[in-house]
Design a protein around this motif. Structure first.
Motif, PDB file in Angstrom:
ATOM      1  N   GLU A   4       4.806 -36.594  44.875  1.00 43.10           N
ATOM      2  CA  GLU A   4       5.693 -35.612  44.473  1.00 43.10           C
ATOM      3  C   GLU A   4       5.353 -34.368  44.874  1.00 43.10           C
ATOM      4  O   GLU A   4       6.188 -33.542  45.336  1.00 43.10           O
ATOM      5  N   ARG A  11       4.831 -54.191  43.839  1.00 41.80           N
ATOM      6  CA  ARG A  11       4.176 -54.208  44.950  1.00 41.80           C
ATOM      7  C   ARG A  11       2.720 -54.925  45.243  1.00 41.80           C
ATOM      8  O   ARG A  11       2.807 -55.502  46.192  1.00 41.80           O
ATOM      9  N   GLU A  70       8.788 -44.893  51.273  1.00 40.66           N
ATOM     10  CA  GLU A  70       9.800 -45.360  50.032  1.00 40.66           C
ATOM     11  C   GLU A  70      10.454 -44.116  49.232  1.00 40.66           C
ATOM     12  O   GLU A  70      11.539 -44.204  49.186  1.00 40.66           O
ATOM     13  N   ARG A  71       9.580 -43.385  49.185  1.00 42.25           N
ATOM     14  CA  ARG A  71       9.877 -41.893  48.453  1.00 42.25           C
ATOM     15  C   ARG A  71      10.987 -41.186  49.391  1.00 42.25           C
ATOM     16  O   ARG A  71      12.136 -40.659  48.598  1.00 42.25           O
ATOM     17  N   ARG A 121      18.388 -37.733  48.339  1.00 45.09           N
ATOM     18  CA  ARG A 121      19.616 -37.418  48.655  1.00 45.09           C
ATOM     19  C   ARG A 121      20.045 -36.265  49.554  1.00 45.09           C
ATOM     20  O   ARG A 121      20.109 -35.187  49.227  1.00 45.09           O
ATOM     21  N   MET A 127       2.512 -32.318  36.625  1.00 45.73           N
ATOM     22  CA  MET A 127       3.558 -32.792  37.768  1.00 45.73           C
ATOM     23  C   MET A 127       4.424 -33.973  37.401  1.00 45.73           C
ATOM     24  O   MET A 127       5.777 -34.011  37.636  1.00 45.73           O
ATOM     25  N   THR A 155      14.888 -42.085  48.693  1.00 51.19           N
ATOM     26  CA  THR A 155      15.523 -41.999  47.477  1.00 51.19           C
ATOM     27  C   THR A 155      15.959 -40.383  47.551  1.00 51.19           C
ATOM     28  O   THR A 155      16.417 -39.920  46.422  1.00 51.19           O
ATOM     29  N   VAL A 213       2.958 -45.655  52.903  1.00 49.07           N
ATOM     30  CA  VAL A 213       3.818 -46.588  52.171  1.00 49.07           C
ATOM     31  C   VAL A 213       4.642 -46.016  51.256  1.00 49.07           C
ATOM     32  O   VAL A 213       5.706 -46.130  51.161  1.00 49.07           O
ATOM     33  N   ARG A 214       3.915 -45.182  50.376  1.00 44.61           N
ATOM     34  CA  ARG A 214       4.498 -44.543  48.949  1.00 44.61           C
ATOM     35  C   ARG A 214       5.569 -43.576  49.629  1.00 44.61           C
ATOM     36  O   ARG A 214       6.787 -43.468  49.088  1.00 44.61           O
ATOM     37  N   ASP A 230       0.761 -40.906  42.195  1.00 47.11           N
ATOM     38  CA  ASP A 230       2.387 -40.812  42.192  1.00 47.11           C
ATOM     39  C   ASP A 230       2.662 -39.415  42.089  1.00 47.11           C
ATOM     40  O   ASP A 230       3.635 -38.992  42.729  1.00 47.11           O
ATOM     41  N   ASN A 288       7.787 -32.130  47.389  1.00 48.79           N
ATOM     42  CA  ASN A 288       8.298 -30.981  47.165  1.00 48.79           C
ATOM     43  C   ASN A 288       7.518 -29.921  48.085  1.00 48.79           C
ATOM     44  O   ASN A 288       8.240 -28.966  48.520  1.00 48.79           O
TER      45      ASN A 288
END
Lengths: 478, 297
Positions: free
Chosen positions: A278, B224, A314-315, A320, B14, A318, A310-311, A274, A282
């Motif tokens: 991120e 999931r 999805e990310r 904007r 993080m 979100t 997949v992750r 996860d 970034n």
């Protein structure tokens, strides 16, 4: 049904912007010799912000002369501790006017206000604070017995992706070492450099110590080729950097170059996934990917490729995208029409060469230059999108199976500015970091900056270092 | 146990950076109004003190039903959360309403008793009419590596609960690392928890944004993998509207809008409701009322 939709949260401050800006030469605002001006616009809505003076070779010459005079007459003779006082004064003024500068950076360049507010401006101030502290301690920078002495007049050419921050990276160490400066900001983002000139005026620096000439590539060329310049510091494209290096061959001008990149961002199957996602987000979407050290080549261990896709898909949804002045905007505007077209052209080539494009959904604003956060799968190392710097919010995903293969692929680029590694295993992190030919390697993080840490490239990403003690070597005769 | 094999690792630096970034979302005007109303609807209004009495529980229930008398647009909270021996009082006071009664159980807050006592504790709360059970895990066993024992206890309590909603308190402040919080979340979900809950409110560190984030990640991965949506409850130390909105942001951006509902998200709090009401009035009238305009209990 949408729940708890964020209402618009626009930054409300509107800093004063002059109708028309002159050149800042010898402590005064001057009209350009050719009386030419060009517009700077807001890339988020294409509205004109101000008219900017177009500096001709005559203006560049005046600026260099002013810098020479200031160097000989005041700045090199000033007690180092007094130089420091001026630099501290600039640092404090940037901090005090942080909100105003953040808005200027955002409306002129398109980056989200949260980034200019939380990164660009505070980091610019931090560089002035950091180098102010060095001004009277330079004898500890060089080897024992060597006398630190400045170079003279420095021509500094900065890009449009971090306009004020790049100016700070260059001006702060130059002044701390006793040099004087002619700064040329990028054509599309001159406003914060001009605001910095106003700050320098208010801080009552001796006239000519810092001069700002605005214009385009021709202005930059005149500056590079001026015979009374002692040092050139350039941040920008590899193409222009090479051309500068060619033109300086055979002269005794000093040169540092901070150029493009195509950084490898390596994610192993044992990474904290996860947080790695991120880091990847970034790494490529910060500042719309207008970052020379962007992690634009994602190398993932084959067994987690599908999971990561997949992750990441999805990310993306979100993020904007929209009004850069909205405090909740993650992806702002592309800096210019020309850059947008370059991104579109490279993305088209990726699709044509057979890669699979994934993008964030949703409409783009009707006006302004925008491009959705995107990534490619099924990318092969020979594809243009795997080799060329896109300088936009576009990631290319490739795979590897073993650590050796990851290193080989990561190093298989003419660039070498930065790299990133994600693994839970410390020994692997350290081993890979040692193998990577890149100026900065981030382990389980990305895009971390500090004035005390040097930054710069290998190979076609340039040479010389900015930041830290190393940044001082580039502005001292030794 | 049907436990997933390897642990999912979490990088603290993080994780905290991401939580801090989400904490900077600017929630204004209509979003703030909606967020406050949602937070009220998701509140488990809680009293868990040794000095709790029937009278106190009754006044808390009155507030749970109508947090702001005279303001019909202010919704009821999701549930009232009490100790087992006060469940029947709360049940009586809330009869016929949508507000559920939650009871802590299983030797709350330490969880240090034998399984028979824990099951009897739970059974008593259910017999008194509890709609929801907030159980605690045995942190001693978890930290000693006896995960199977922790897992089996949850399974047994869940079995006893049947249709009664089970929230499993991990007591994240005692677990020491985000890796452990993630592991305990996965374990509780696998064992049948309807909700995973951060804290008892009885130790030094309670709910924090990074803790909620890592638990949301566990819930998202569970959904999931299984297609099944389970819930999150943050509890302890959530006192201000700003805190509550920050948790809504974390849930929205990690799990999605589908979780922004009392069925899948709760905030366990006592004084938070007062601040939510004060901020609500400020958003609607443009000025702050003094705290004395808000009933304390």
């Amino acid at each position: 049904m949408a729940v708890f939709e964020y209402a618009p949260a626009p930054e409300s401050l509107r800093p004063a912007i002059r109708e028309r800006y002159g050149l800042f030469i010898d402590g005064k605002w001057a009209s350009p010799a050719g009386e030419g001006h060009f517009d700077t616009i807001n890339p988020a809505n294409e509205a004109r912000l101000a008219e900017i003076a177009y500096a001709t070779p005559t203006d560049v010459d005046r600026a260099v002369r002013a810098a020479r005079k200031a160097y000989e007459k005041y700045w090199r003779r000033l007690k180092p501790a007094d130089r420091a006082k001026y630099i501290y004064r600039i640092a404090r003024a940037i901090t005090e006017r942080g909100r105003e500068l953040a808005v200027l950076e955002t409306i002129d360049g398109g980056k989200p206000i949260k980034e200019s507010r939380d990164f660009d401006i505070p980091m610019a101030a931090a560089h002035f604070f950091y180098y102010a502290g060095w001004a009277d301690k330079l004898e500890y920078v060089l080897r024992a017995g060597r006398e630190p002495s400045p170079l003279g007049v420095c021509a500094q050419i900065v890009p449009w992706n971090f306009p004020l921050l790049m100016a700070a990276w260059k001006i702060a160490p130059a002044l701390a070492c006793g040099n004087t400066v002619v700064l040329k900001p990028a054509e599309t983002t001159p406003l914060t450099a001009l605001a910095l000139a106003q700050i320098i005026e208010e801080c009552e620096l001796p006239p000519g110590v810092v001069n700002v000439v605005t214009g385009d590539g021709a202005t930059g060329s005149a500056l590079v080729e001026h015979e009374d310049v002692d040092k050139i510091a350039f941040t920008g494209s590899t193409e222009v950097g090479k051309s500068i290096a060619r033109r300086l061959a055979g002269t005794d001008k000093r040169l540092t170059l901070e150029l493009g990149g195509k950084a490898a961002h390596i994610v192993f199957a044992d990474a904290p996934m996860d947080q790695a996602i991120e880091g990847v987000v970034n790494g490529i979407y910060f500042n719309q990917g207008h970052v020379c050290c962007a992690g634009s080549r994602l190398l993932v261990e084959e067994r987690v490729h599908d999971e990561i896709v997949v992750r990441l898909t999805e990310r993306l949804q979100t993020l904007r995208l929209g009004d850069p002045l909205d405090k909740n905007t993650d992806i702002g505007a592309i800096n210019s029409r020309a850059q947008l077209e370059k991104i579109q052209e490279l993305v088209k080539s990726g699709v044509e060469q057979g890669a699979t494009l994934v993008q964030q959904r949703g409409d783009l604003p009707a006006r302004g230059f925008f491009f959705p956060a995107s990534f490619f799968t099924n990318v092969h190392p020979s594809h243009r999108i795997a080799r060329e710097e896109i300088f936009g919010p576009v990631l290319s995903i490739l795979t590897f199976r073993t650590p050796d293969e990851a290193v080989d692929k990561a190093n298989n680029t003419p660039y070498g500015l930065s790299a990133g590694i994600w693994t839970d295993k410390g020994s692997k992190n350290m081993w890979i970091a040692q193998q990577l030919r890149a100026g900065v390697v981030w382990c389980n993080t990305f895009n971390q900056f500090d004035p005390g840490s040097p930054f710069g490239g290998y190979r076609e990403s340039g040479f010389g270092r900015e930041g830290g003690v190393h940044g001082l070597y580039e502005y001292l005769a030794h | 146990m049907g436990l997933l094999a390897p642990s999912v690792s979490v990088d603290a630096v993080m994780l905290e950076a991401r939580a801090a970034a989400l904490g900077k979302r600017s929630i204004k005007t209509s979003a703030k109004l909606e967020g406050i109303t949602l937070a009220i609807r998701c509140t488990d209004l809680t009293t868990l003190e040794g000095k709790d009495s029937e009278g106190r529980v009754r006044s808390l229930c009155a507030k749970a039903l109508r947090p702001r008398p005279g303001w019909p647009n202010v919704p009821s909270v999701a549930a009232v959360c009490v100790y087992p021996n006060l469940v029947s009082v709360a049940k009586d006071a809330l009869r016929g309403s949508s507000v559920a009664v939650a009871s802590v159980a299983t030797a709350f807050p330490s969880g240090l008793s034998n399984i028979e006592v824990k099951l009897a504790d739970t059974a008593a709360a259910i017999a008194s009419g509890a709609d929801e059970i907030d159980m605690v895990i045995d942190r001693g066993a978890f930290l000693a590596g006896r995960e199977q024992a922790v897992f089996d206890e949850i399974v047994q309590v869940k079995h006893l609960c049947g249709n009664v909603h089970l929230k499993v308190i991990l007591e994240t402040g005692e677990l020491g690392t985000y890796d452990n919080i993630r592991r305990a979340s996965d374990l509780a979900l696998e064992a049948g928890a309807d909700f995973i809950k951060t804290s008892t409110g009885k130790v030094g560190t309670n709910a924090t944004p990074p803790t909620a984030l890592v638990m949301c990640e566990a819930l998202r991965d569970f959904a999931r993998r299984t297609g099944e949506r389970r819930g999150l409850k943050v509890a302890g130390g959530v006192r201000t509207t700003k805190d509550a909105l920050a948790y809504l942001v974390i849930v929205k951006e990690t799990l999605g809008d589908g979780w922004l509902d009392p069925k899948y998200f709760r905030i366990g709090a006592s004084s938070l409701l007062d601040d939510l009401l004060m901020q609500l009035e400020k958003e609607q009238t443009g000025h702050y009322a003094g705290s004395d305009y808000i009933p304390k209990d």
